[in-house]
Design a protein around this motif. Structure first.
Motif, PDB file in Angstrom:
ATOM      1  N   ILE A 457       0.739  -1.159   0.290  1.00 43.14           N
ATOM      2  CA  ILE A 457       0.256   0.197   0.051  1.00 43.14           C
ATOM      3  C   ILE A 457       1.081   1.268   0.455  1.00 43.14           C
ATOM      4  N   GLY A 458       2.065   1.172   0.131  1.00 46.01           N
ATOM      5  CA  GLY A 458       2.596   2.454   0.406  1.00 46.01           C
ATOM      6  C   GLY A 458       3.237   3.432  -0.697  1.00 46.01           C
ATOM      7  N   LEU A 459       3.916   3.194  -2.276  1.00 46.46           N
ATOM      8  CA  LEU A 459       3.349   3.612  -2.763  1.00 46.46           C
ATOM      9  C   LEU A 459       2.419   4.584  -3.234  1.00 46.46           C
ATOM     10  N   ALA A 460       1.310   3.454  -3.089  1.00 47.71           N
ATOM     11  CA  ALA A 460       0.062   3.861  -3.584  1.00 47.71           C
ATOM     12  C   ALA A 460      -0.243   5.453  -2.339  1.00 47.71           C
ATOM     13  N   MET A 461      -0.217   4.723  -0.853  1.00 48.48           N
ATOM     14  CA  MET A 461      -0.613   5.986   0.161  1.00 48.48           C
ATOM     15  C   MET A 461       0.146   7.177  -0.449  1.00 48.48           C
ATOM     16  N   CYS A 462       1.632   6.949  -0.863  1.00 49.38           N
ATOM     17  CA  CYS A 462       1.940   8.479  -1.564  1.00 49.38           C
ATOM     18  C   CYS A 462       1.862   9.093  -2.701  1.00 49.38           C
ATOM     19  N   ARG A 463       1.137   8.443  -3.435  1.00 48.88           N
ATOM     20  CA  ARG A 463       0.395   8.999  -4.513  1.00 48.88           C
ATOM     21  C   ARG A 463      -0.271   9.437  -4.296  1.00 48.88           C
ATOM     22  N   LYS A 464      -1.320   9.021  -3.334  1.00 49.68           N
ATOM     23  CA  LYS A 464      -2.326   9.854  -2.903  1.00 49.68           C
ATOM     24  C   LYS A 464      -2.434  11.392  -2.208  1.00 49.68           C
ATOM     25  N   ILE A 465      -1.366  11.009  -1.169  1.00 53.78           N
ATOM     26  CA  ILE A 465      -0.991  11.963  -1.019  1.00 53.78           C
ATOM     27  C   ILE A 465       0.099  13.059  -1.099  1.00 53.78           C
ATOM     28  N   VAL A 466       0.536  13.312  -2.663  1.00 50.83           N
ATOM     29  CA  VAL A 466       0.699  14.297  -3.073  1.00 50.83           C
ATOM     30  C   VAL A 466       0.083  14.899  -4.260  1.00 50.83           C
ATOM     31  N   GLU A 467      -0.907  14.369  -4.515  1.00 47.21           N
ATOM     32  CA  GLU A 467      -2.163  14.580  -5.514  1.00 47.21           C
ATOM     33  C   GLU A 467      -2.493  14.915  -4.425  1.00 47.21           C
ATOM     34  N   TYR A 468      -3.536  14.899  -2.837  1.00 49.55           N
ATOM     35  CA  TYR A 468      -4.065  15.970  -2.523  1.00 49.55           C
ATOM     36  C   TYR A 468      -3.622  16.987  -1.869  1.00 49.55           C
ATOM     37  N   HIS A 469      -2.431  16.710  -2.275  1.00 49.93           N
ATOM     38  CA  HIS A 469      -1.653  18.615  -2.257  1.00 49.93           C
ATOM     39  C   HIS A 469      -1.361  18.845  -3.112  1.00 49.93           C
TER      40      HIS A 469
END
Length: 498
Positions: A457-469
């Motif tokens: 889940i780690g990289l999927a989480m990174c993408r979601k956080i970066v796009e959220y910002h």
């Protein structure tokens, strides 16, 4: 809902506006053509007929004077050389009279009689006075002039001069009239041009106002409604007027708004169910897992040495599965909360943030003999815990997926326009470019869980956080050397915000 068929299409409105302008332009051109034609006629009357006719009458007068001087000189001297001005003057007179008659007949036919009278008096003067006197002198060979003849010739010639002056005066008056007519036509044309210019400006302004009211204003109102809806006010109704296309566009936008509003309501309901699921997952699901793990550990401790190797292995599998299930549930909950449970975004010093991440992984860094180089990082705006998760995931992956050599991790950054581009590179085992997108999909693992721990889940989480910002994250596939390079962007903070 408005019936769009009751509104004119924009093409018809444009055709109507263009037709009005064409009619006005045609009328303008026609009026200017008529005015120019009148101006041309007045100029022709003055410059090409009246003034040349007056000049020709002067030439007739000059030719008659030459004739009279030649006859008088020949009568006084009996010298034949004086007859040349007489004969030349007679020819010049005939040419001038003929040319003047052609002009006067067109311009002032009422003056043809005056020209004929002048020509008749000149002919009578030659027949009754000049020719007989010339014949008498030629026959005797000596001067043959008397006071009585001279007086008679003078009277006859004065009559000719009077007729010529009278005709010249009338032509002067005709020239003055033609000049006044030319001036009048020129003034009329000037006023016509001014009037047509003002009319054209008024019509263009009127067409512009009409087009603004029936096309631009409705479009502006529709744009304002669309902006209000796009800003989040989905309850705001979109109503458009104007031409048919604008009304149809407004109806389409309104239908889209209704669908979006329905989807938002459905999304709210779904979010409510998701929140309920998150609550269940965080409490009801984890409680049985904790019990399973606890009792398995109790069994392991209490019956240690009493079970065979296979039994103890089964207990370890059960404990490990329960723990991994707890980690997976926690990761899923964290993934679902990104962007849903928002906190106030603050200024985050990335230098301090990365330092905290490295402190959390100090044991791993020491155990793997890793070296981490960190550039001078900027301050960004965001949620510190989420951004810490991005740096933590990427750095931990760089420490985890290393080869035979000790890990070497590099954290860089550069300014690209209004964004900061962060780069985290390592010398690890690398990732094939064919998996550049797959690695950001949840639960997509490239290795077996026994080889490298983790939930995927780690990289999927990174993408979601970066796009959220407001940024993007990607695998740098242009790297040719060993290892892996991830890049992600975050909006730059302006100086006045810091």
């Amino acid at each position: 809902m408005r019936d769009y068929r009751r509104h004119w299409p924009a093409s018809r409105l444009l055709i109507a506006a263009v037709a009005i302008l064409v009619v006005v332009c045609a009328a303008t051109v026609g009026s200017l053509g008529a005015s120019l034609s009148g101006l041309t006629d007045a100029r022709v009357v003055l410059l090409d007929r009246t003034l040349p006719a007056r000049s020709l009458v002067r030439d007739v007068d000059t030719a008659l004077i030459n004739q009279e001087s030649g006859v008088r000189g020949y009568a006084l001297t009996a010298n034949a050389d004086f007859l040349k001005p007489y004969s030349d003057g007679e020819q010049a007179e005939h040419r001038a009279v003929a040319a003047a008659r052609d002009l006067i007949q067109v311009t002032r036919p009422d003056l043809v009689g005056d020209l004929d009278r002048l020509d008749r008096l000149a002919t009578e003067w030659r027949q009754t006075y000049a020719e007989p006197l010339i014949a008498q002198v030629r026959q005797s060979g000596v001067p043959q002039t008397t006071v009585a003849d001279a007086e008679r010739g003078k009277q006859l010639f004065d009559g000719i001069r009077a007729a010529g002056n009278e005709l010249g005066g009338k032509l002067d008056q005709a020239a003055a009239d033609a000049r006044r007519q030319l001036d009048s036509v020129a003034r009329s044309q000037l006023w016509l041009l001014i009037g047509l210019g003002v009319l054209l400006v008024l019509i263009i302004a009127g067409v512009a106002v009409v087009l603004f009211r029936i096309v631009i204003a409705p479009l502006r109102g529709l744009a304002a409604d669309v902006r209000q809806v796009s800003s989040g006010d989905f309850a705001h109704e979109v109503v458009a007027g104007g031409p048919r296309e604008t009304v149809m566009l407004g109806q389409d936008v309104e239908a889209m708004r209704v669908r979006i509003l329905s989807d938002v309501q459905e999304l709210r309901r779904s979010n409510g169910e998701l929140e309920q699921f998150a609550y269940v997952a965080s409490h009801d699901l984890q409680e049985p897992l904790r019990k399973v793990a606890s009792f398995c550990q109790l069994l392991e401790r209490r019956y240690s040495g009493q079970l065979d190797e296979r039994g103890e292995q089964y207990l370890q599998f059960a404990v490990d599965g329960a723990k991994r299930m707890q980690v997976l549930i926690n990761d899923l909950l964290a993934f679902s909360r990104v962007g849903r449970l928002t906190r106030e975004q603050t200024l985050v010093d990335c230098d301090d943030l990365v330092a905290q991440v490295l402190d959390n992984y100090s044991e791993v860094i020491e155990r793997t003999h890793a070296t981490v180089e960190v550039a001078d990082l900027p301050t960004v705006r965001g949620e510190e815990s989420l951004l810490g998760g991005v740096f933590g995931n990427l750095i931990s992956n760089a420490l985890k997926f290393h080869g035979e050599d000790p890990p070497h991790v590099r954290v860089d950054v550069e300014r690209t326009g209004k964004l900061w581009t962060f780069t985290i590179s390592d010398n690890g085992i690398g990732i094939d470019t064919e998996y550049a997108e797959r690695i950001f999909v949840i639960f997509q693992r490239l290795h077996h869980k026994d080889d490298y721990p983790g939930t995927g889940i780690g990289l999927a989480m990174c993408r979601k956080i970066v796009e959220y910002h407001g940024g993007t994250i990607w695998l740098d596939t242009t790297q040719t050397g060993p290892g892996t390079t991830f890049k992600f962007t975050l909006p730059a903070v302006e100086d006045d915000e810091q």
